[in-house]
Design a protein around this motif. Structure first.
Motif, short mmCIF file in Angstrom:
data_model
loop_
_atom_site.label_atom_id
_atom_site.label_comp_id
_atom_site.label_asym_id
_atom_site.label_seq_id
_atom_site.Cartn_x
_atom_site.Cartn_y
_atom_site.Cartn_z
N VAL A 326 15.41 -4.44 -8.90
CA VAL A 326 14.13 -4.78 -8.26
C VAL A 326 13.51 -6.02 -8.88
CG1 VAL A 326 11.80 -3.97 -7.74
CG2 VAL A 326 13.73 -2.39 -7.58
N GLU A 327 13.60 -6.16 -10.19
CA GLU A 327 12.95 -7.29 -10.88
C GLU A 327 13.35 -8.66 -10.35
OE1 GLU A 327 11.27 -6.30 -15.28
OE2 GLU A 327 13.40 -6.74 -15.15
N PRO A 328 14.59 -8.87 -9.89
CA PRO A 328 14.92 -10.20 -9.33
C PRO A 328 14.15 -10.52 -8.05
CG PRO A 328 16.92 -9.05 -9.99
CD PRO A 328 15.81 -8.05 -10.05
N HIS A 329 13.39 -9.57 -7.52
CA HIS A 329 12.63 -9.78 -6.29
C HIS A 329 11.15 -9.46 -6.56
CE1 HIS A 329 16.62 -9.75 -4.44
NE2 HIS A 329 16.84 -8.61 -5.08
N PRO A 330 10.49 -10.25 -7.37
CA PRO A 330 9.12 -9.91 -7.79
C PRO A 330 8.11 -9.85 -6.65
CG PRO A 330 9.69 -12.16 -8.45
CD PRO A 330 10.97 -11.51 -7.98
N HIS A 331 8.38 -10.54 -5.53
CA HIS A 331 7.44 -10.51 -4.42
C HIS A 331 7.29 -9.11 -3.83
CE1 HIS A 331 11.38 -10.89 -2.50
NE2 HIS A 331 10.84 -10.47 -1.38
N ILE A 332 8.33 -8.28 -3.98
CA ILE A 332 8.27 -6.91 -3.46
C ILE A 332 7.17 -6.13 -4.17
CG2 ILE A 332 9.56 -4.76 -3.23
CD1 ILE A 332 12.12 -6.40 -3.09
N ILE A 333 7.10 -6.31 -5.48
CA ILE A 333 6.07 -5.64 -6.28
C ILE A 333 4.70 -6.27 -6.04
CG2 ILE A 333 5.33 -5.06 -8.62
CD1 ILE A 333 7.78 -3.54 -7.66
N GLU A 334 4.66 -7.59 -5.97
CA GLU A 334 3.38 -8.28 -5.81
C GLU A 334 2.73 -7.93 -4.47
OE1 GLU A 334 1.68 -9.94 -8.09
OE2 GLU A 334 3.31 -9.29 -9.42
N LEU A 335 3.53 -7.81 -3.42
CA LEU A 335 2.98 -7.43 -2.12
C LEU A 335 2.37 -6.03 -2.17
CD1 LEU A 335 5.74 -8.88 0.23
CD2 LEU A 335 3.32 -9.51 0.27
N ALA A 336 3.04 -5.12 -2.86
CA ALA A 336 2.52 -3.75 -2.98
C ALA A 336 1.25 -3.73 -3.81
CB ALA A 336 3.58 -2.83 -3.57
N LYS A 337 1.24 -4.47 -4.92
CA LYS A 337 0.04 -4.53 -5.76
C LYS A 337 -1.15 -5.08 -4.98
CE LYS A 337 0.43 -6.38 -9.83
NZ LYS A 337 0.88 -7.31 -10.90
N GLN A 338 -0.93 -6.16 -4.22
CA GLN A 338 -2.02 -6.77 -3.48
C GLN A 338 -2.54 -5.84 -2.40
OE1 GLN A 338 -3.54 -9.75 -4.33
NE2 GLN A 338 -5.06 -8.89 -2.91
N ALA A 339 -1.63 -5.09 -1.75
CA ALA A 339 -2.04 -4.15 -0.73
C ALA A 339 -2.96 -3.09 -1.32
CB ALA A 339 -0.83 -3.50 -0.07
N MET A 340 -2.62 -2.62 -2.52
CA MET A 340 -3.48 -1.63 -3.18
C MET A 340 -4.84 -2.23 -3.51
SD MET A 340 -0.94 0.50 -5.71
CE MET A 340 0.56 1.26 -5.10
N VAL A 341 -4.85 -3.41 -4.08
CA VAL A 341 -6.12 -4.06 -4.43
C VAL A 341 -6.98 -4.24 -3.18
CG1 VAL A 341 -7.15 -6.21 -5.28
CG2 VAL A 341 -5.20 -5.20 -6.47
N ASP A 342 -6.36 -4.66 -2.08
CA ASP A 342 -7.10 -4.86 -0.83
C ASP A 342 -7.68 -3.56 -0.29
OD1 ASP A 342 -6.46 -7.52 -0.98
OD2 ASP A 342 -4.87 -7.44 0.54
N CYS A 343 -7.09 -2.44 -0.70
CA CYS A 343 -7.57 -1.12 -0.26
C CYS A 343 -8.43 -0.44 -1.33
CB CYS A 343 -6.38 -0.23 0.10
SG CYS A 343 -5.44 -0.78 1.53
N ASP A 344 -8.89 -1.23 -2.30
CA ASP A 344 -9.73 -0.71 -3.39
C ASP A 344 -9.03 0.36 -4.21
OD1 ASP A 344 -11.92 -2.36 -2.74
OD2 ASP A 344 -12.54 -0.97 -1.16
N VAL A 345 -7.74 0.19 -4.37
CA VAL A 345 -6.93 1.07 -5.22
C VAL A 345 -6.44 0.26 -6.41
CG1 VAL A 345 -4.78 2.38 -5.39
CG2 VAL A 345 -6.18 2.55 -3.32
N GLU A 346 -6.68 0.75 -7.60
CA GLU A 346 -6.21 0.06 -8.79
C GLU A 346 -4.74 0.38 -9.04
OE1 GLU A 346 -7.17 -0.33 -13.59
OE2 GLU A 346 -8.52 0.80 -12.27
N PRO A 347 -3.86 -0.63 -8.99
CA PRO A 347 -2.44 -0.35 -9.21
C PRO A 347 -2.19 0.15 -10.63
CG PRO A 347 -2.77 -2.53 -8.24
CD PRO A 347 -4.12 -2.04 -8.68
#
Length: 410
Positions: A326-347
């Motif tokens: 998974v680590e070679p594809h950091p955008h996968i994690i970043e997209l999930a983190k941002q989605a949580m932040v946008d939903c007022d969820v702390e990753p």
């Protein structure tokens, strides 16, 4: 939210425990019954390419509603529940506006106590779905199924939310380590995916244990106890000696975070032959190798010490840490983190002290981190989930689909 909870309460009443003793796929008929129900629901919802294969793998697709190219992403959950506690006649209850203290489970003596489960102290004011104290709940992973389908219903009802192709996969037998065995990655069609199979709100996981099993067999001799002098060799006594050789501070109940463990899962005792099943877990491959070596060393040491009887062992690897895939594809994690932040969820990025279908799928070419469902205490009669946590999971799935489309917008 009403549709979400209605789906969840409907799904948990399907008896879908997997059975490790059955080599068929799926290992129990109940999983196929639920899969057929889900297939009909997804067709009625208007999803495309809904298929259920002979092995119980259910797939579907929500087509893109944008004209530019967006990579197809996937969401995956499993239909089986764990064999650790009964999944028959599940009778959930909803505790509205929880204000603290013990929660009575059904009409028996079982309670859900914040003394034993301090997470409850953070959930005052929440609506909590529990068991009745006689079965597990099945939030692992029917909550994930309900959340994914509800998110697809939201996207269908709101075409103004732009998204690319979204691939849906529901798998059998995850709880017995076979969920990815017959998963057709090419047919699924996603470039990456997320299992919706985590615990409390905010969990985002992309690393898990390296896992192996050790099957230790203690060989003895059975003779009628009345004439057993100098003849009987009690294999259970040998097994007890072996267990006492294991490091007791390296067990699940004594470890956390990145600490690995040895876990005696089960035993089949008899005088003539006693079988011990251990699972070995560690986040580092070299550390897991040392655990396997220690098991082998203990077998050899006990054999040298025994005057009669002997011990043998078979060690089988189960799955590996998905982090390297998974680590070679950091955008996968970043997209999930941002989605949580946008939903007022702390990753809350943390390691999985276990495994998911995503671990195996990541090594099959489908990078697949894990996202929360909102549940707690999986695999037992004290399992529970919050209505609010489930809604937040739906929101994150929808936002993740939307943000992925925005990320690739021209």
């Amino acid at each position: 939210m009403e549709q979400l909870i209605a789906r969840f309460l409907r799904y948990v009443r399907f008896e879908t425990q997997s059975n490790p003793a059955n080599a068929h796929c799926p290992s129990t008929d109940g999983q196929r019954v639920l899969a057929q129900q889900l297939k009909e629901e997804m067709i009625a919802l208007g999803l495309s390419d809904v298929t259920l294969d002979d092995n119980g793998y259910l797939m579907a697709r929500l087509p893109s509603n944008v004209e530019y190219n967006v990579p197809a992403i996937g969401f995956i959950a499993h239909m089986d529940t764990a064999p650790d506690a009964s999944g028959k006649d599940v009778n959930p209850q909803i505790v509205e506006n929880y204000q603290g203290g013990d929660i009575a489970l059904g009409t028996g003596e079982e309670v859900l106590s914040p003394i034993q489960y301090p997470d409850l102290n953070r959930l005052h004011g929440h609506n909590i779905i529990t068991t009745d104290g006689t079965t597990l709940l099945g939030a692992d992973n029917k909550a994930g199924i309900a959340e994914i389908i509800t998110a697809m219903a939201v996207l269908k009802a709101h075409p103004e939310i732009k998204h690319g192709d979204i691939c849906i996969g529901f798998t059998p037998d995850e709880e017995i380590g076979r969920g990815a065995d017959k998963f057709d990655v090419e047919k699924f069609g996603a470039q990456w995916a997320y299992t919706i199979d985590g615990g409390p709100v905010g969990e985002l996981e992309f690393e898990n244990f390296h896992a192996s099993s050790a099957f230790v067999t203690c060989h003895g001799v059975n003779v009628h106890p009345g004439t057993a002098k100098d003849k009987m060799i009690n294999a259970m006594n040998i097994a007890a000696q072996f267990q006492l050789m294991m490091p007791m501070e390296e067990t699940p109940e004594c470890t956390e975070g990145y600490e690995g463990f040895f876990h005696l899962v089960s035993m089949e005792p008899s005088v003539a032959k006693t079988k011990l099943h251990y699972i070995l877990r560690d986040f580092d491959a070299d550390s897991l190798a040392r655990r396997k070596a220690l098991i082998q060393e203990n077998v050899e040491a006990l054999n040298q010490r025994l005057a009669k009887g002997h011990v043998s062992v078979e060690i089988v690897d189960s799955y590996a840490n998905m982090r390297e895939m998974v680590e070679p594809h950091p955008h996968i994690i970043e997209l999930a983190k941002q989605a949580m932040v946008d939903c007022d969820v702390e990753p809350e990025i943390k390691p999985i002290r276990g495994g998911t279908d995503g671990a195996r799928l990541s090594f099959m070419g489908l990078p697949c981190p894990n996202i929360f469902t909102g549940g707690y205490n999986f695999h037992g009669i004290h399992e529970f989930i919050t209505v609010e946590g489930m809604q937040q999971a739906v929101n994150v799935i929808v936002k993740l689909a939307e943000n992925t489309a925005k990320h690739y917008a021209k």
